[in-house]
Design an enzyme around this catalytic site. Sequence first.
Site, PDB file in Angstrom:
ATOM      1  N   GLY B  66      43.692  40.912  44.716  1.00 26.27           N
ATOM      2  CA  GLY B  66      43.800  41.750  45.906  1.00 26.27           C
ATOM      3  C   GLY B  66      42.630  41.441  46.820  1.00 26.27           C
ATOM      4  O   GLY B  66      41.551  41.064  46.366  1.00 26.27           O
ATOM      5  N   GLY B 115      45.021  40.808  40.953  1.00 21.66           N
ATOM      6  CA  GLY B 115      46.318  41.093  41.564  1.00 21.66           C
ATOM      7  C   GLY B 115      47.283  39.920  41.484  1.00 21.66           C
ATOM      8  O   GLY B 115      48.502  40.106  41.548  1.00 21.66           O
ATOM      9  N   GLU B 138      37.775  42.125  36.842  1.00 22.26           N
ATOM     10  CA  GLU B 138      37.381  43.344  37.564  1.00 22.26           C
ATOM     11  C   GLU B 138      36.110  44.006  37.079  1.00 22.26           C
ATOM     12  O   GLU B 138      35.403  44.628  37.867  1.00 22.26           O
ATOM     13  CB  GLU B 138      38.515  44.368  37.541  1.00 22.26           C
ATOM     14  CG  GLU B 138      39.700  44.027  38.447  1.00 22.26           C
ATOM     15  CD  GLU B 138      40.711  43.111  37.789  1.00 22.26           C
ATOM     16  OE1 GLU B 138      40.420  42.630  36.668  1.00 22.26           O
ATOM     17  OE2 GLU B 138      41.772  42.859  38.373  1.00 22.26           O
ATOM     18  N   ASP B 146      43.533  46.461  36.968  1.00 21.71           N
ATOM     19  CA  ASP B 146      44.572  47.348  37.500  1.00 21.71           C
ATOM     20  C   ASP B 146      45.893  46.569  37.595  1.00 21.71           C
ATOM     21  O   ASP B 146      46.182  45.784  36.708  1.00 21.71           O
ATOM     22  CB  ASP B 146      44.128  47.943  38.840  1.00 21.71           C
ATOM     23  CG  ASP B 146      43.802  46.868  39.873  1.00 21.71           C
ATOM     24  OD1 ASP B 146      43.679  45.693  39.494  1.00 21.71           O
ATOM     25  OD2 ASP B 146      43.665  47.202  41.069  1.00 21.71           O
TER      26      ASP B 146
END
Lengths: 680, 376
Positions: B66, B115, B138, B146
């Site tokens: 992301g 992501g 992350e 996530d």
Amino acid sequence: MESSSSTMDRVNFRTQILTRHLQNHHIPPTDLIHTAPCVNYSPPELSEPLANFDTKSLRKLLDGKSIDVIDHMFNLMIQSNLFCPRERGGKVFVSPDFNQSMEQQREMTMKRIDYLREQGAFDGWFSRKGDDGELWRFALAETVSVFDHSLGIKLGVHFFLWGGAIRFMGTKRHHDKWFKPTETFEVKGCFAMTELGHGSNVRGIETVTRYDARTEEFIISTPCESAQKYWIGGAANHATHTVVFSQLEINGVNEGVHAFIAQIRDADGNICPNVRIADCGHKIGLNGVDNGRIWFDNLRIPRENLLNSVADVSPDGQYLTAIKDPDQRFAAFLAPLTSGRVTIAASSMNTAKVGLAIAIRYSLSRRAFSIRPNEPEVLLLDYPSHQRRLLPLLAKTYALSFASNYLKMIYVKRTPASIKTVHVVSSALKAVLTWHNMRTLQECREACGGQGLKTENHVGHLKSEYDVQLTFEGDNNVLMQQISKALLAEFLAAKKRNKPVRGLGLEHLNKPAPIIPSQLTSSTLRTTQFQTDIFCLRERDLLHRFVKEVSEHQALGESKEHIFTVTYQLAEDLGRAFSDRLILQTFLDVEATVPAGSLKDVLGLMRSMYTTILIEEDASFLRYGYLSTDNAAVVRKEVMKLCSELRPYALSLVSSLGIPDAFLAPIAFNWVDANSWSSV
Amino acid sequence: MAPTTQVLLKESSHVRTIILNRPKQLNALSLEMVSRLLELFHAYEEDPNVKLIILKSEGRAFCAGGDVTAVVKDINKGNWKLGAKFFSTEFTLNYLMATYTKPQVSLLRGIVMGGGGGVSVHGRFRVATDNSVFAMPETELGLFPDVGASYYLSRLPGFFGEYVGLTGARLDGAEMLACGLATHFVPLEKLSLLEDALCKANTGDPKIICSIINEFSGTPKLKEKSQYFRLKTINRCFSRRTVEEIISAIEKEASKNMDDWITWTIQSLKKASPTSLKISLRSIREGRLQGVGQCLIREYRMVCTVMRGEFSRDFFEGCRALLLDKDKNPKWEPSKLELVSDHMVDQYFAAKDDEDWEDLKLPPRSNLPSHAIAKL
């Protein structure tokens, strides 16, 4: 212009409606032709209403601070091939392979324990202190039983019975020597109490131990066949050491039952000299536990192997004890072993949760019979009769789980002064909860029809795995009578001292008898006032009747022992009444911690279901006249009403039980896919 | 508004090829991209003319994750809810992919991070290749894995998922295949041939698609020093209940047998944000017992807590140190594991007490597959 355009609009509008009607009329039959021959699985998640309360908060009321430990154990089991993960209908399930031979199942149990040990699951078993340590040990033992009762029992025997005996009956010299190798399983322990001739009556066992002052050794012997140690979990294959319960004879005097440590196998698994071991054989369940029988042929053990927390023998052979009364000595000696009953009660609730989660999820996806021709078949749980079979059991399981938590807490916070309470409450709840579990599993098995017969669907098979709970660590019927004896003693002691009754929640006896409204209504039945009143009234009246009956027998000069054998009917009714009132009280205590809102409402509904169903089912309410036949009819009607009110919460209530999907069964999910040709 | 150029489309009869086209940013996902992808996936599901979706990328990376720099900039402008918009769109896309009725084939050239894993691993077929590099990095950024990673990492063999999620370990194509993150491995030079073959076959039948990919597949050998060979040690250490216990188990291994891999593992755990490690472990552990929807809803609560920065601002610090200032020296706060209490961790998993905040609302799925069932 205007008027004609509006006419046209109306015409168009009308045409549209007609078209829609025609389409609607036509589409379903063609749809039916395509879909009718096949029953499709539709997950209840798609059709059932979303929970209007926080399911996580409800689970927290059940599992409390232990959620983390419980989920970690689930994680460990799911991730190892030793737990036989298999894919059925798009989901992975774990459960033992019960098609394996008894010997294979026993080896698998041991391998699973080894695996858990390697992952550090038992690190700190003896060193973790305080309430958190106790709760951690309980959570661990209960969670492994969700996978397999054999695994739970095998661990329980090693850690709670063998380890517990060392911890509580032994002293520092035993702790220093045995804790470490027990934690690492270098020493595998078992617990030789029961004999062929004596089970619940521990004081009647016949194994004898004498002392030889010349060599400073004890000599254990099995004097006759009925004295052989029987049902000793771990003895048949794996245990290297055992705690032996035996009469201790010093200088020709029997000092009563004592416990000793004896080695029965060497590190290579060979049986030691002067010990004979045989297998108990195949059982209706729990075949992953190697129950065995042991004979001792004048086995010599060092003097230090006497577990000497309450009594010791000096090197020169003198019997030493601080507690002179043998009754008290025996009670003090066995008291710490109550932890066994605590875990039994808790694991019986986990099993009831598994059964209900499976049966209720199935009833939310399985249909049978159409009410009108060409209509879809009706979902099982939409039949009021099916609701009546499963939903009261679900509400009861919540009530009994709260009670099980209460038991855990009073055990963890026990003091010398509370030992009696812990003993009575653990006896009561062990009996009531394990009975409830068996009844629940039977109902779940029937509610799943033929699918309930398949081992992979758990509900039927669990019955034979858990049946043992009704009799081990105290036969349930015997326990019920013991409760009444204890209540009687409390009551008489208070009367003798001319003081109010205190403890065990009996304070209500000091108040005037509650008055039950002569005409019950639906709303009365749902008040905590009425619910508490009728449960207290029943307990109070039965206790008075019991006192009266016992004293009548006494007036005839009968012995205490004889009196208790003939008053069993009242004793068992009273035992029930005490347990039910206690459970209601713990439910109310839990409810009081929840802020007003949807969760509290659903708890209230379940509490009303719990009390109403007991009043309907337990004959004592009518038998002794706490309920008129008219009111009994009102109660019966209310049960049906409560069922339909609980129905919308069925899915969210079973989801909140916190049993991971992998520990449920294929029929709880896509049972069509799980049984499709491509899965063969 | 003109359609974005960050996502390109190729149509070939019943096959739709979606191309991530932001090569300069290593195809990092912008709000524009995830919104467009979500729109496309919704449309293709309804469209009977679409049978197969191929997802690939322009440039040397598949997708670096992301675009968190953009998110952080938005939040710094004063409103964390702009960030929430990005994550809710991205997570909804992940959910749609995980419950999709039509097969998605992702061709994983180059970097697949964060992501990037989210837009590929949830799909049916994941094709790794010679230069694939997968990671969920992350925790070194002050975030947590996530995009539904708590669902797929927890389903890797043993406790490999905990290892990958906590250390941010880089996996090559062979390792991706071995652990199941990839379903196939196709040598780099054959990837475009595979793409042509899939377009030519023009089918949505997963069995046929699978056999076509098989035709081009190779069986890559794990490198001699592959971390996947350490799975036993990984299981022994990363199965522990708490991060502290995991670290002490690895240190115990190190005292018996120190090597580069163990040194690296300890270092990466020490380098990561303590708060991130704790919430990541809890997230993966909960994820193992949940359906994919439930995982995403939980992760959304977590990411909103991270963005609000009440308990820790590590995400902002991590982005500053690694992406903006690039001094690679983040100052985590709380600075040590023992300072991150259970109570703080709990807050990441609770609903946010904010008037116009709500839990992630996932689109209802009529075909909810068994594996995706979430006990909500």
